[in-house]
Design a protein around this motif. Sequence first.
Motif, PDB file in Angstrom:
ATOM      1  N   ALA A  43       0.863  -1.194   0.000  1.00 17.00           N
ATOM      2  CA  ALA A  43       0.000   0.000   0.000  1.00 17.00           C
ATOM      3  C   ALA A  43       0.890   1.230   0.000  1.00 17.00           C
ATOM      4  O   ALA A  43       2.082   1.156   0.332  1.00 17.00           O
ATOM      5  N   SER A  44       0.317   2.347  -0.362  1.00 18.23           N
ATOM      6  CA  SER A  44       1.093   3.588  -0.351  1.00 18.23           C
ATOM      7  C   SER A  44       0.204   4.753   0.046  1.00 18.23           C
ATOM      8  O   SER A  44      -1.026   4.653   0.070  1.00 18.23           O
ATOM      9  N   SER A  45       0.851   5.860   0.362  1.00 22.05           N
ATOM     10  CA  SER A  45       0.150   7.065   0.800  1.00 22.05           C
ATOM     11  C   SER A  45       0.967   8.286   0.411  1.00 22.05           C
ATOM     12  O   SER A  45       2.195   8.265   0.471  1.00 22.05           O
ATOM     13  N   PHE A  46       0.274   9.348   0.040  1.00 20.59           N
ATOM     14  CA  PHE A  46       0.942  10.627  -0.185  1.00 20.59           C
ATOM     15  C   PHE A  46       1.083  11.410   1.120  1.00 20.59           C
ATOM     16  O   PHE A  46       1.669  12.490   1.126  1.00 20.59           O
ATOM     17  N   ILE A  47       0.552  10.868   2.214  1.00 17.74           N
ATOM     18  CA  ILE A  47       0.484  11.605   3.476  1.00 17.74           C
ATOM     19  C   ILE A  47       1.616  11.238   4.425  1.00 17.74           C
ATOM     20  O   ILE A  47       2.333  12.102   4.921  1.00 17.74           O
ATOM     21  N   SER A  48       1.779   9.937   4.685  1.00 20.51           N
ATOM     22  CA  SER A  48       2.784   9.512   5.664  1.00 20.51           C
ATOM     23  C   SER A  48       2.964   8.005   5.590  1.00 20.51           C
ATOM     24  O   SER A  48       2.082   7.285   5.091  1.00 20.51           O
TER      25      SER A  48
END
Length: 759
Positions: free
Chosen positions: A253-258
């Motif tokens: 999974a990935s996130s642009f936030i943290s």
Amino acid sequence: MKIKSLIFFGLIQYCISVNAQIKEPVEYVNPLMGTQSLHNLSNGNTYPAICRPWGMNFWTPQTGKMGDGWAYTYTAEKIRGFKQTHQPSPWMNDYGQFSIMPVTGKLAFAEDERASWFSHKAEVSKPYYYSVYLADYDVTTEITTTERAAHFQITFPENEKSSIVIDAFDKGSYIKIIPSENKIIGYTTRNSGGVPQNFKNYFVLVFDKPFATNYACIDRVLIKDKLEATGLHTGAIVEFKTKKGEKVNVKVASSFISPEQAELTLKNELGSASFEETLAQSKNEWNKVLGKITVEDTNEDQLKTFYSCLYRTVCFPQKQYEINKEGQIVHYSPYNGKVLPGYMYAGTGFWDTFRALYPLLNLVYPSINKEMQEGLINDYKEGGFLPEWSSPGFRDVMVGNNSASVVSDAYMKGLRGYDINTLYEALQHGANNEGPLEAVGRKGVQYYNTLGYVPYDVEINENAARTLEYAYDDFAIWKLAKALDRPKKEINLLEKRMMNYKKLFNPSIGLMSGRNKDGSFPANFNPFKWGDAFTEGNSWHYSWSVFHDIQGLIDLMGGEKKFTSKLDAVFTTPPVFDDSYYGSVIHEIREMQIMNMGQYAHGNQPIQHMIYLYNYAGEPWKTQYWSREVMNRLYKPTPDGYCGDEDNGQTSAWYIFSAMGFYPVCPATEEYVLGAPLFKKTTLQLENGKQLIINAPNNSDVSKYVNELKWDNAAYTKNYINHFDVLKGGELNFDMTSSPNLKRGTTSEAYPYSYSTSK
């Protein structure tokens, strides 16, 4: 003998039954449609996106090199990895990207060294599932996804050194290996623009098998047992000892936030689900979304083309929002770099998609477009303007102020429940100011607002295209201003400006052209010259861009007969061109040249509505003929299946509308202009619970003309249908014949909306 016959008959019935069962909408989709493309000739410029509809993260097999916009090309021989991607087109390139690649028998991090031969004969590509055999390693890789996460299932041979490479890419990245948790975390910063300085895509991978050995990579140097690395180009390799047929599962999974948000997403979207469970959920979601339109026919290829196109229309724009630990919708802003509440979408160019993609959303998926409208409010608040091309933030490409159309059409088609007044403020701001980039706001607005056009001789490129699009955009704002009961002075000014298209009609050529600041037309203006005054097209393509006032254009051209003759000439004029503005033949020119349709350049957007204009001048059967010709000749469910860039669902949306038998020539009005349906039966399941059923039982390659149309068994004589009538549901019954009906739809009472005849 009788028993054998019964057994044979039973097998036939079983096969028919099985075939019927597997033909769910998603099973017709070929994600490889359009992937046989090159820089100089586009057959779609697509890649196989394994994803959920409008998902934040896509995954794709990567045949191109790191940073190459052509991430997957059908003619490639090797796969270099499996890449998380957000790329809307090769011309915009990618952001938030990293890759995974299984390898056996050797340490191989560099993409050329780890690449493996593969064959399409050992490849399965579905929207919800991808599988391929990597021949050099005797490994099969399978992928399925959620909106923001992916599940890999990798089947290894018996090997002492089976490994998985994680490549965080160059331009600045970070990797950390956590053996005690079978976990790798990191971030990638590689992007192609449209992001703030603090942009990062944080990722997490969790394996279901402990690492026997691990390596960190810093700028191509592998270091055994090193657990953390920061550099221009980082990555990792984890090794296992595997048995023959052993499956290693990797959840990503990935996130642009943290990084914490990435881990939360992994837990929420994948959790303890098996590969098969996630695959089934993804397949069900695709069937739900694609099943909003059911088409029935005996032509298997046309069914495949239809659903492959529908798949493309629900890929972009992508969700850029995430769900935090409190269950709130939040997003990383590509405009100011902050984490803020609310929706955000990215990855679309309104120059392309205002024409048919957004009208399709308003008809079939309005609740999704409501989210997108709320996202546009956040774009404006955080960036100061509405984007015209977002990837993920402002990108400096194309012309026009077509966010006006996207906003207005949604509201005029009945979407409510969001702050339309703030969006109207954003439209006014964009229409009266130049933006921080040429492609934001209105380049040349000072000329447009005083002279009524952007001049040809003031060193503003593509000036005539800008003028024509600004005039239509003013119409879209005018429609919204009236609906919002704005001040009369404001409405009158917009009403005046939307007529500015008339200032570019050059009577010496009978088409639109650039115009000098002093009011003169350029001497020896060449209507076959691409670019220059126009955008990726010539005067023959752009002269029809008067969506809101076709009758006014007819009058300029000298009446209906001259107008339809000029339309005819588009198809009969040889595909000559002048490429001197570009200095070489750009791919859009080549695509027009080789399609054997004269000057008709369906592979690019400006002319795509032109076929439907016969309905405004008493010859609707020509629309019926040419729409069928384009559908049959220029769309195929194959790797070379498009006739130019697919462009984020727009070229596909043209096909979806046309196959249903109508098209939104002028977004921001309530009308769809009629053509002729492609299928024997189409059922449109509306969000309000109603159904529109489109019947054409006599439809065939020969019977492609509309003899008569009935709406709920009552004769219907118009050349258009109304959006709000469609929302009531009912049946459209087309009587199709092999000869055109030269009497139906030939009088002005049948014609669609034009401003000049609406007063």
